[in-house]
Design an enzyme around this catalytic site. Structure first.
Site, PDB file in Angstrom:
ATOM      1  NE  ARG A  70     -48.849 -34.572 -35.255  1.00 47.06           N
ATOM      2  CZ  ARG A  70     -48.580 -35.435 -34.289  1.00 47.06           C
ATOM      3  NH1 ARG A  70     -48.670 -35.069 -33.006  1.00 47.06           N
ATOM      4  NH2 ARG A  70     -48.192 -36.652 -34.562  1.00 47.06           N
ATOM      5  CD  GLU A  71     -44.605 -35.604 -31.802  1.00 45.96           C
ATOM      6  OE1 GLU A  71     -45.514 -36.413 -32.061  1.00 45.96           O
ATOM      7  OE2 GLU A  71     -44.321 -35.246 -30.635  1.00 45.96           O
ATOM      8  CB  THR A 103     -47.643 -42.447 -27.670  1.00 40.47           C
ATOM      9  OG1 THR A 103     -48.462 -42.843 -28.773  1.00 40.47           O
ATOM     10  CG2 THR A 103     -48.042 -41.090 -27.150  1.00 40.47           C
ATOM     11  CG  HIS A 116     -45.609 -40.827 -34.495  1.00 39.07           C
ATOM     12  ND1 HIS A 116     -45.584 -39.575 -35.079  1.00 39.07           N
ATOM     13  CD2 HIS A 116     -45.544 -40.602 -33.162  1.00 39.07           C
ATOM     14  CE1 HIS A 116     -45.518 -38.645 -34.140  1.00 39.07           C
ATOM     15  NE2 HIS A 116     -45.478 -39.240 -32.965  1.00 39.07           N
ATOM     16  CG  HIS A 160     -42.719 -39.845 -29.061  1.00 40.95           C
ATOM     17  ND1 HIS A 160     -42.572 -38.522 -28.756  1.00 40.95           N
ATOM     18  CD2 HIS A 160     -43.830 -39.941 -29.832  1.00 40.95           C
ATOM     19  CE1 HIS A 160     -43.569 -37.840 -29.307  1.00 40.95           C
ATOM     20  NE2 HIS A 160     -44.346 -38.677 -29.963  1.00 40.95           N
ATOM     21  CG  HIS A 162      -9.472 -42.557 -35.367  1.00 40.39           C
ATOM     22  ND1 HIS A 162     -10.814 -42.838 -35.460  1.00 40.39           N
ATOM     23  CD2 HIS A 162      -9.004 -43.328 -34.362  1.00 40.39           C
ATOM     24  CE1 HIS A 162     -11.150 -43.740 -34.547  1.00 40.39           C
ATOM     25  NE2 HIS A 162     -10.062 -44.044 -33.866  1.00 40.39           N
TER      26      HIS A 162
HETATM   27  C1  HCA Z   1     -50.176 -36.774 -30.330  1.00 44.87           C
HETATM   28  C2  HCA Z   1     -49.730 -38.194 -30.159  1.00 44.87           C
HETATM   29  C3  HCA Z   1     -48.924 -38.767 -31.281  1.00 44.87           C
HETATM   30  C4  HCA Z   1     -49.798 -39.197 -32.444  1.00 44.87           C
HETATM   31  C5  HCA Z   1     -49.093 -40.023 -33.455  1.00 44.87           C
HETATM   32  C6  HCA Z   1     -49.914 -40.465 -34.625  1.00 44.87           C
HETATM   33  C7  HCA Z   1     -48.206 -39.971 -30.664  1.00 44.87           C
HETATM   34  O1  HCA Z   1     -49.409 -35.879 -29.980  1.00 44.87           O
HETATM   35  O2  HCA Z   1     -51.293 -36.567 -30.794  1.00 44.87           O
HETATM   36  O3  HCA Z   1     -50.945 -39.852 -34.928  1.00 44.87           O
HETATM   37  O4  HCA Z   1     -49.510 -41.428 -35.293  1.00 44.87           O
HETATM   38  O5  HCA Z   1     -47.018 -39.903 -30.455  1.00 44.87           O
HETATM   39  O6  HCA Z   1     -48.909 -40.940 -30.373  1.00 44.87           O
HETATM   40  O7  HCA Z   1     -47.964 -37.845 -31.730  1.00 44.87           O
HETATM   41 CU    CU Z   2     -45.993 -38.225 -31.222  1.00 42.97          CU
END
Ligand code: HCA
Ligand code: CU
Length: 397
Positions: free
Chosen positions: A14-15, A171, A198, A200, A294
């Site tokens: 998905r992502e 996000t 989630h 980034h 090392h």
């Molecule tokens: C996206 C955004 C998302 C959703 C994350 C989530 C984000 O691409 O739809 O549903 O928890 O980073 O906010 O990936």
């Molecule tokens: Cu995301």
């Protein structure tokens, strides 16, 4: 701390599909899902069925594989998306809606009161249609949302007692571990629900933030293989594993760790990229020791400079030999590996030769081995040993 009892929501399908060079075929998704299942991830998240006809068909294909991992799909917060998701036969639905000013203005145009109304309507709709399905509700861009807005939304959703999990999403990769810890901690305390994080990686905190979420009581972490995703991606599967392993290996003993290199290699191939040299665990240099001091310590006891054991991931360590920082212990070890008995003082002389030559260019392992073989034929009585031409050094036994 539920660090021993968390679940991975693996979102490569998905992502990860939102990564610049990712377009997975059905067969590639099946292969990825199968390997992730063997690895032991608990949940696999797939692209929304509304994205494209193939996306919808692929969810059905993966659901039909009968994996141990539960299959989720990710949809916008509206009834139409939810109906299409339910129709695919998934085990769970992940709903998301933006709550930051930026997203309220430029994404869906709703204010917080409208977001709450919509969320409650869609959640009730899911429950009417599928009383048993796993349901998660997430705010997009949680860390740029106004705190009071966030809590209003989350508490209204939690009050329905119809969702299994709340999601927190960094996000745009701005959150710090402290901010993640605080938000997750409050949500656990206020709602008692499972919490998913989630994160980034725009500012390099995705793994640390995932760990902070778990320390605060989160139960689920989103990952992708190699960390692929929008822009530079999210918490990587291998990164999360390494982070937890170095806290306590038991936290990740439920996973089939030697499959990690194959997972990283698979996605690198599918996305036509290299596994980065500095990738956690599976990067080419992750287990190469170089400097003499090392190497000496690692040869005596690998744990002096290794917090991850390569063999736990089906990998091996390497000691780099043919460079100017090399040490005589490294060369002695190489000689022993080759089955050559060479006195220490002779090894030390060879080491000086290697250093001198490596000042010009590194020596290959074949060149190192040739040097060692050459000196090994010397007996203590056989005093003079001439170096390859032009080096003017004499090694004496
Ligand atoms: C996206 C955004 C998302 C959703 C994350 C989530 C984000 O691409 O739809 O549903 O928890 O980073 O906010 O990936
Ligand atoms: Cu995301």
């Amino acid at each position: 701390m539920p660090l021993h009892d968390f679940a991975i929501i693996e979102s490569t399908l998905r992502e990860g599909e939102q990564f610049s060079t990712a377009t997975f075929s059905t067969a590639q998704k099946q292969r990825t899902a199968s390997l992730l299942d063997q690895f032991g991830v608990e949940l696999i998240e797939m692209t929304s069925p509304c994205a494209s006809p193939q996306s919808e068909a692929d969810i059905r294909a993966i659901v039909g594989m009968g994996l141990n991992a539960r299959i989720l799909t990710h949809v916008r917060c509206n009834r139409e998306d939810v109906l299409r998701a339910l129709d695919t036969g998934v085990d769970g639905i992940d709903i998301v809606i933006g709550t930051s000013q930026q997203l309220m203005t430029h994404s869906h145009g709703k204010d917080i009161a409208q977001i709450i109304d919509l969320a409650l309507d869609v959640i009730a709709f899911v429950r009417e249609q599928a009383p048993e399905i796993m349901l998660r509700f997430s705010t997009e861009d949680s860390f740029r949302s106004r705190e009071s807005d966030l809590y209003r939304v989350y508490l209204a959703v939690a009050d329905t007692e119809m969702v299994n999990r709340l999601g927190v999403a960094d996000t745009v990769g701005v959150a710090t571990p402290n901010q993640v810890w605080t938000l997750v901690h409050h949500l656990v305390r206020l709602t008692g629900l499972d919490i998913e994080f989630h994160g980034h990686n725009d500012s390099g905190c995705a793994i640390a933030n995932a760990c902070a979420a778990l320390e605060a009581g989160a139960t689920h972490i989103d990952t992708t293989i190699l960390g692929i995703g929008e822009r530079n991606g999210i918490t990587s599967l291998g990164g999360l594993i390494a982070r937890l392993y170095t806290l306590n290996r038991d936290y990740v003993s439920k996973y089939n760790l030697p499959l990690l290199p194959a997972l990283d290699a698979l996605i690198a191939e599918y996305c036509a990229i290299e596994v980065p040299f500095n990738n956690i665990i599976t990067g080419a240099s992750a287990f190469i020791h170089k400097a003499g001091i090392h190497a000496k310590a690692v040869l005596a006891d690998p744990s002096t400079y290794e917090v991850l054991r390569p063999e736990d991931f089906g990998l091996t360590r390497e000691i780099a030999i043919g460079h100017r920082l090399t040490g005589w212990n490294t060369l002695r070890d190489r000689a022993q590996t080759l089955g050559l008995a060479i006195p220490d003082d002779l090894i030390k002389e060879v080491t000086q030769v290697v250093k001198q030559r490596a000042d010009t260019a590194p020596l290959s392992i074949a060149e190192i081995d040739a040097l060692l073989h050459e000196v090994s034929v010397l007996t203590p009585e056989n005093i003079a040993f001439s170096l390859p031409e032009g080096e003017g050094l004499e090694v004496r036994a």
